[in-house]
Design a protein around this motif. Structure first.
Motif, PDB file in Angstrom:
ATOM      1  N   SER A   1       0.780  -1.098  -0.006  1.00  0.00           N
ATOM      2  CA  SER A   1       0.045  -0.029  -0.123  1.00  0.00           C
ATOM      3  C   SER A   1       0.747   1.318  -0.016  1.00  0.00           C
ATOM      4  O   SER A   1       1.736   1.408   0.815  1.00  0.00           O
ATOM      5  CB  SER A   1      -1.060   0.185   1.351  1.00  0.00           C
ATOM      6  OG  SER A   1      -1.548   1.154   1.441  1.00  0.00           O
TER       7      SER A   1
ATOM      8  N   THR B   1      -3.748   2.833   3.184  1.00  0.00           N
ATOM      9  CA  THR B   1      -3.549   1.910   4.099  1.00  0.00           C
ATOM     10  C   THR B   1      -4.488   1.795   5.217  1.00  0.00           C
ATOM     11  O   THR B   1      -5.013   0.824   5.689  1.00  0.00           O
ATOM     12  CB  THR B   1      -2.140   2.239   4.883  1.00  0.00           C
ATOM     13  OG1 THR B   1      -1.126   2.134   3.726  1.00  0.00           O
ATOM     14  CG2 THR B   1      -1.946   1.212   5.915  1.00  0.00           C
TER      15      THR B   1
ATOM     16  N   GLU C   1      -6.335  -6.134   6.489  1.00  0.00           N
ATOM     17  CA  GLU C   1      -4.799  -5.827   6.793  1.00  0.00           C
ATOM     18  C   GLU C   1      -3.882  -7.121   6.500  1.00  0.00           C
ATOM     19  O   GLU C   1      -2.676  -7.100   6.554  1.00  0.00           O
ATOM     20  CB  GLU C   1      -4.813  -5.213   8.223  1.00  0.00           C
ATOM     21  CG  GLU C   1      -5.048  -6.165   9.236  1.00  0.00           C
ATOM     22  CD  GLU C   1      -6.750  -6.050   9.587  1.00  0.00           C
ATOM     23  OE1 GLU C   1      -7.216  -6.331  10.753  1.00  0.00           O
ATOM     24  OE2 GLU C   1      -7.456  -5.524   8.673  1.00  0.00           O
TER      25      GLU C   1
ATOM     26  N   LEU D   1      -1.627  -7.171   3.512  1.00  0.00           N
ATOM     27  CA  LEU D   1      -0.492  -6.387   3.470  1.00  0.00           C
ATOM     28  C   LEU D   1       0.874  -6.918   3.762  1.00  0.00           C
ATOM     29  O   LEU D   1       1.019  -7.515   4.755  1.00  0.00           O
ATOM     30  CB  LEU D   1      -0.710  -5.111   4.500  1.00  0.00           C
ATOM     31  CG  LEU D   1      -1.740  -4.066   4.049  1.00  0.00           C
ATOM     32  CD1 LEU D   1      -2.007  -3.193   5.346  1.00  0.00           C
ATOM     33  CD2 LEU D   1      -1.271  -3.319   3.082  1.00  0.00           C
TER      34      LEU D   1
ATOM     35  N   VAL E   1       4.237  -1.023   3.259  1.00  0.00           N
ATOM     36  CA  VAL E   1       3.672   0.170   3.356  1.00  0.00           C
ATOM     37  C   VAL E   1       4.436   1.158   3.020  1.00  0.00           C
ATOM     38  O   VAL E   1       5.808   1.012   3.209  1.00  0.00           O
ATOM     39  CB  VAL E   1       2.659   0.573   4.392  1.00  0.00           C
ATOM     40  CG1 VAL E   1       1.666  -0.370   4.770  1.00  0.00           C
ATOM     41  CG2 VAL E   1       3.648   0.431   5.667  1.00  0.00           C
TER      42      VAL E   1
ATOM     43  N   SER F   1       2.290   5.918   5.800  1.00  0.00           N
ATOM     44  CA  SER F   1       1.051   5.003   6.563  1.00  0.00           C
ATOM     45  C   SER F   1       1.300   5.032   8.079  1.00  0.00           C
ATOM     46  O   SER F   1       2.187   3.990   8.593  1.00  0.00           O
ATOM     47  CB  SER F   1       1.031   3.570   5.984  1.00  0.00           C
ATOM     48  OG  SER F   1       0.793   3.635   4.678  1.00  0.00           O
TER      49      SER F   1
ATOM     50  N   ALA G   1       0.406  -0.322  11.591  1.00  0.00           N
ATOM     51  CA  ALA G   1       0.846  -0.244  10.210  1.00  0.00           C
ATOM     52  C   ALA G   1       2.178   0.298  10.048  1.00  0.00           C
ATOM     53  O   ALA G   1       2.968  -0.129   9.046  1.00  0.00           O
ATOM     54  CB  ALA G   1      -0.093   0.687   9.106  1.00  0.00           C
TER      55      ALA G   1
ATOM     56  N   GLN H   1       8.626  -1.174   5.323  1.00  0.00           N
ATOM     57  CA  GLN H   1       8.208   0.118   4.615  1.00  0.00           C
ATOM     58  C   GLN H   1       9.054   0.100   3.158  1.00  0.00           C
ATOM     59  O   GLN H   1      10.267  -0.198   3.159  1.00  0.00           O
ATOM     60  CB  GLN H   1       8.482   1.277   5.623  1.00  0.00           C
ATOM     61  CG  GLN H   1       7.792   1.337   6.741  1.00  0.00           C
ATOM     62  CD  GLN H   1       7.847   2.589   7.697  1.00  0.00           C
ATOM     63  OE1 GLN H   1       8.990   3.158   7.485  1.00  0.00           O
ATOM     64  NE2 GLN H   1       6.841   2.809   8.490  1.00  0.00           N
TER      65      GLN H   1
END
Length: 268
Positions: free
Chosen positions: A28, A34, A43, A46, A49, A53, A59, A64
């Motif tokens: 995301s 997100t 979620e 995922l 992110v 986010s 999150a 990342q």
């Protein structure tokens, strides 16, 4: 024979869908996307992110891929995503082109800065995750309440506020929508007009509410009883001058009305 074949094909489609859903790996890009994914209850899909986010807190504990406007294709693809969800703000363009050419499905969700834009962002994200029905439910939670302002005139006659009135302006400022359209000023309330307007909330003044004998009697009026507001007994009453005077307390009145429209007191 045809029935069995149809059932077999349906079962095969369902099985393929379940496998696809289980294997979906989502990156995301964009904090709002997100947040929507979490709100949709998706979620678990995922795998990464971007750094914008930051809500919900969970999150921030995911891998990342950098800031949404300064992405590197290698970092995103290293997470082996099967779906990249990003807003139109994602970039730079060269990176987005690389991602789109990588064979990974890339969905760019709209990012219009408006209430309807937020709703479409929710719907687009939900469609990409194959949970459109849940997305529609979530989007509808952002619908502004439809509000009908009712005023008691002399002799107990009830009137409703149309466009160009102080009540209409206050409803709009507080984030609602005047349920009465098509005319300006005030007109007598009719049962047919009330049902057609279908307000979620009935707004009135404290003096008017007292004159009709309270909220229970107001929502029992012909027509009003059949509206969503009447059925749910959603009535908001504020002091006359405070609500309609547009004086020095206007900012405070708008703020209070906005809160009350979202969580109105029920009639007793």
């Amino acid at each position: 024979m045809l029935a069995r074949l149809g059932a077999t094909l349906a079962a095969l489609v369902t099985a393929v869908h379940l496998v696809w859903a289980e294997q979906l790996r989502v990156v995301s890009i964009g904090g709002s996307v997100t947040e929507i994914i979490y709100a949709l209850g998706q979620e678990s899909r995922l795998v990464g992110v971007d750094t914008s986010s930051v809500f919900p807190q969970a999150a921030t504990r995911l891998p990342q891929v950098g800031y949404q406007r300064q992405l590197g294709a290698e970092g995103v693809l290293s997470l082996k995503p099967t779906l990249i969800l990003a807003t139109a703000d994602a970039g730079p363009p060269a990176t987005m082109a690389q991602l789109q050419q990588s064979g990974v499905r890339v969905v760019i969700v709209p990012n219009d800065h408006s209430l309807t834009g937020a709703q479409e962002k929710i719907r687009a994200t939900a469609r990409a995750l194959d949970c459109a029905a849940r997305g529609e439910e979530l989007a509808k939670q952002l619908d502004p309440p439809r509000v009908m302002f009712v005023l008691a005139r002399a002799g107990g006659v009830l009137s409703v506020a149309g466009e160009g009135t102080a009540a209409d302006a206050m409803i709009t400022l507080a984030g609602g929508v005047n349920a009465v359209r098509g005319y300006s000023g005030y007109k007598p309330l009719t049962a047919e007009a009330a049902v057609a307007a279908a307000p979620d909330v009935i707004l009135t003044t404290t003096r008017a509410l007292e004159s009709v004998g309270g909220a229970e009697k107001l929502v029992a009026e012909p027509g009003l009883a059949l509206t969503p507001a009447g059925k749910n007994r959603r009535v908001v009453a504020l002091e006359d001058l405070y609500l309609l005077g547009f004086g020095p307390r206007t900012r405070q009145a708008v703020r209070e009305l906005a809160v009350r429209l979202q969580e109105p007191e029920s009639a007793r």
